[in-house]
Scaffold this motif. Sequence first.
Motif, short mmCIF file in Angstrom:
data_model
loop_
_atom_site.label_atom_id
_atom_site.label_comp_id
_atom_site.label_asym_id
_atom_site.label_seq_id
_atom_site.Cartn_x
_atom_site.Cartn_y
_atom_site.Cartn_z
N ARG A 25 0.79 -1.23 0.00
CA ARG A 25 0.00 0.00 0.00
C ARG A 25 0.83 1.28 0.00
NH1 ARG A 25 -1.06 -1.87 5.43
NH2 ARG A 25 0.10 -0.60 6.95
N ARG A 26 2.12 1.21 0.33
CA ARG A 26 2.93 2.43 0.37
C ARG A 26 3.18 2.96 -1.03
NH1 ARG A 26 8.23 1.16 3.43
NH2 ARG A 26 8.79 3.08 2.38
N ARG A 27 2.99 4.26 -1.18
CA ARG A 27 3.21 4.88 -2.49
C ARG A 27 4.68 4.94 -2.85
NH1 ARG A 27 -0.92 10.11 -2.39
NH2 ARG A 27 -2.84 8.91 -2.15
N THR A 28 5.55 4.97 -1.81
CA THR A 28 6.98 5.10 -2.09
C THR A 28 7.61 3.76 -2.47
OG1 THR A 28 7.42 4.84 0.27
CG2 THR A 28 7.25 7.08 -0.59
N THR A 29 6.91 2.67 -2.23
CA THR A 29 7.46 1.36 -2.59
C THR A 29 7.52 1.23 -4.11
OG1 THR A 29 6.49 0.40 -0.62
CG2 THR A 29 7.16 -1.13 -2.33
N ALA A 30 8.61 0.61 -4.60
CA ALA A 30 8.70 0.36 -6.03
C ALA A 30 7.50 -0.47 -6.47
CB ALA A 30 10.01 -0.37 -6.34
N GLN A 31 6.94 -0.14 -7.62
CA GLN A 31 5.73 -0.81 -8.07
C GLN A 31 5.93 -2.30 -8.28
OE1 GLN A 31 2.52 0.59 -8.27
NE2 GLN A 31 3.75 2.00 -7.02
N ALA A 32 7.11 -2.70 -8.71
CA ALA A 32 7.38 -4.13 -8.89
C ALA A 32 7.32 -4.86 -7.56
CB ALA A 32 8.75 -4.32 -9.53
N LEU A 33 7.91 -4.27 -6.52
CA LEU A 33 7.88 -4.90 -5.19
C LEU A 33 6.46 -4.91 -4.63
CD1 LEU A 33 9.38 -6.12 -2.82
CD2 LEU A 33 9.86 -3.81 -2.00
N ALA A 34 5.69 -3.85 -4.87
CA ALA A 34 4.30 -3.81 -4.41
C ALA A 34 3.48 -4.91 -5.06
CB ALA A 34 3.70 -2.44 -4.70
N LEU A 35 3.71 -5.15 -6.35
CA LEU A 35 2.98 -6.20 -7.05
C LEU A 35 3.33 -7.58 -6.49
CD1 LEU A 35 1.13 -7.06 -9.37
CD2 LEU A 35 3.13 -7.03 -10.87
N ARG A 36 4.62 -7.82 -6.21
CA ARG A 36 5.02 -9.10 -5.63
C ARG A 36 4.40 -9.31 -4.27
NH1 ARG A 36 11.27 -7.60 -6.90
NH2 ARG A 36 11.01 -7.36 -9.17
N ALA A 37 4.32 -8.24 -3.47
CA ALA A 37 3.71 -8.36 -2.15
C ALA A 37 2.24 -8.73 -2.27
CB ALA A 37 3.88 -7.03 -1.39
N ARG A 38 1.54 -8.15 -3.25
CA ARG A 38 0.13 -8.49 -3.43
C ARG A 38 -0.05 -9.95 -3.86
NH1 ARG A 38 -0.18 -2.92 -5.08
NH2 ARG A 38 0.34 -3.43 -7.25
N MET A 39 0.88 -10.46 -4.67
CA MET A 39 0.83 -11.87 -5.08
C MET A 39 0.93 -12.79 -3.86
SD MET A 39 3.34 -12.00 -8.39
CE MET A 39 3.23 -10.79 -9.71
N ILE A 40 1.87 -12.49 -2.96
CA ILE A 40 2.09 -13.36 -1.81
C ILE A 40 0.92 -13.25 -0.84
CG2 ILE A 40 3.63 -13.87 0.10
CD1 ILE A 40 4.69 -14.52 -2.73
N LEU A 41 0.39 -12.05 -0.64
CA LEU A 41 -0.77 -11.90 0.24
C LEU A 41 -1.96 -12.68 -0.29
CD1 LEU A 41 -0.52 -8.08 1.04
CD2 LEU A 41 -0.16 -9.95 2.65
N ALA A 42 -2.17 -12.64 -1.60
CA ALA A 42 -3.28 -13.40 -2.19
C ALA A 42 -3.03 -14.89 -2.07
CB ALA A 42 -3.47 -12.99 -3.65
N SER A 43 -1.79 -15.31 -2.25
CA SER A 43 -1.46 -16.73 -2.12
C SER A 43 -1.68 -17.22 -0.70
CB SER A 43 -0.02 -16.98 -2.55
OG SER A 43 0.19 -16.65 -3.91
N ALA A 44 -1.33 -16.41 0.28
CA ALA A 44 -1.51 -16.79 1.67
C ALA A 44 -2.98 -16.96 2.03
CB ALA A 44 -0.86 -15.76 2.58
N GLN A 45 -3.86 -16.30 1.28
CA GLN A 45 -5.30 -16.43 1.51
C GLN A 45 -5.90 -17.63 0.80
OE1 GLN A 45 -6.94 -12.69 0.34
NE2 GLN A 45 -5.99 -11.55 2.05
N GLY A 46 -5.04 -18.44 0.15
CA GLY A 46 -5.49 -19.66 -0.51
C GLY A 46 -5.79 -19.52 -1.97
N GLY A 47 -5.46 -18.38 -2.56
CA GLY A 47 -5.75 -18.19 -3.97
C GLY A 47 -4.86 -19.04 -4.86
N ALA A 48 -5.42 -19.52 -5.96
CA ALA A 48 -4.65 -20.30 -6.94
C ALA A 48 -3.86 -19.36 -7.83
CB ALA A 48 -5.60 -21.15 -7.79
N ASN A 49 -2.75 -19.88 -8.35
CA ASN A 49 -1.88 -19.05 -9.19
C ASN A 49 -2.63 -18.48 -10.39
OD1 ASN A 49 0.10 -19.74 -7.44
ND2 ASN A 49 1.33 -20.93 -8.89
N LYS A 50 -3.50 -19.27 -10.99
CA LYS A 50 -4.21 -18.81 -12.17
C LYS A 50 -5.18 -17.68 -11.82
CE LYS A 50 -6.95 -20.45 -16.10
NZ LYS A 50 -7.57 -21.63 -16.75
#
Length: 362
Positions: A25-50
């Motif tokens: 959620r931080r605006r100062t975080t590099a967008q690539a790192l922010a996207l990776r963080a969202r991937m892992i958060l979604a995965s931790a909630q049980g989401g499938a890769n697809k």
Amino acid sequence: MRTGRPMPPLTLTPAEQETLAAWARRRTTAQALALRARMILASAQGGANKAIAVELRVKKQTVGKWRARFLARRLDGLLDEPRPGAPRTITDAQVERVVTLTLESQPADATHWSTRSMAKTVGMSQTAISRIWRAFALQPHRVETFKLSQDPLFIEKVRDIVGLYLTPPDKALVLCVDEKSQIQALDRTQPLLPLRPGQAERRTHDYTRHGTTTLFAALDAKTGAVIGECRRRHRAVDFRKFLDTVDAAVPAELTLHLIVDNASTHKAPTIRRWLLRHPRVQLHFTPTSASWINLVERWFATLTEKQLRRGVHRSTRELEAAIRHYIDLNNTTPKPFIWTKTADEILASVARFCHRISNSGH
């Protein structure tokens, strides 16, 4: 029925959950790192890769890659690996020396450091000095001015005037009043060379003076309209005559609140007698050394920028005509200056500034 390799479970510790959420959620975080963080958060909630790939608009393989890297190296796996390139040639000690010299010393032959003088002193290149200064937001060539009011009634006056701006009284008009004195009618000694493609307007550096005038102005804080008139002198009697003009221009049923500074012309006996004869007019004095709180000063700055600084006037009559024309244009489509800060915010800002300079070591 699910096919393919089973995905290993991905669970997060509370610390990892908090860090990933901050990265996402931080605006100062590099967008690539922010996207990776969202991937892992979604995965931790049980989401499938697809499903995650569709939601975040990336490839399924990308989700799988960063999921695997997180499982192998946790948070460090989401960071970019060092890229190839030349090793650093400037040490942390050298950077610290440059910063310390910039902040705590000055060259023997100047009042402030330049990139050349600093580079020569520390044995580094000008480019390196420039990069260090940019990294630490250092600009030795710049200087700004400040003035703290020492008015014993500073707090009371700020609250009074800001209250008029933010919550003006009913059936009343708030006018910011002041004089712009000694406005010079200047003419260049030779004709101007006009603007043309590839060539800026040119004018001689010297000029001829053709007298001065004083502008008395009252800015309506609500609408931005201006009542103004020019006079050749700046005396209490001239200010009293301007008050007559203001009184005549405002409907009699409105109370007048005039914000003025502490000039002697505003406190002369003739002004006090005039106020006794006009009880609907109330003067509100700004704190000493605090002209920034009077909005008409901002209008004077606009007048100077748009009309006076580059104007050419061969007589005071021409100058006064130009000022009246500008006032007429302003009043055709007036735009007010919107005051936004409350008195508490202003006083808190002043308190922070006083605390900072009192602990600066100077």
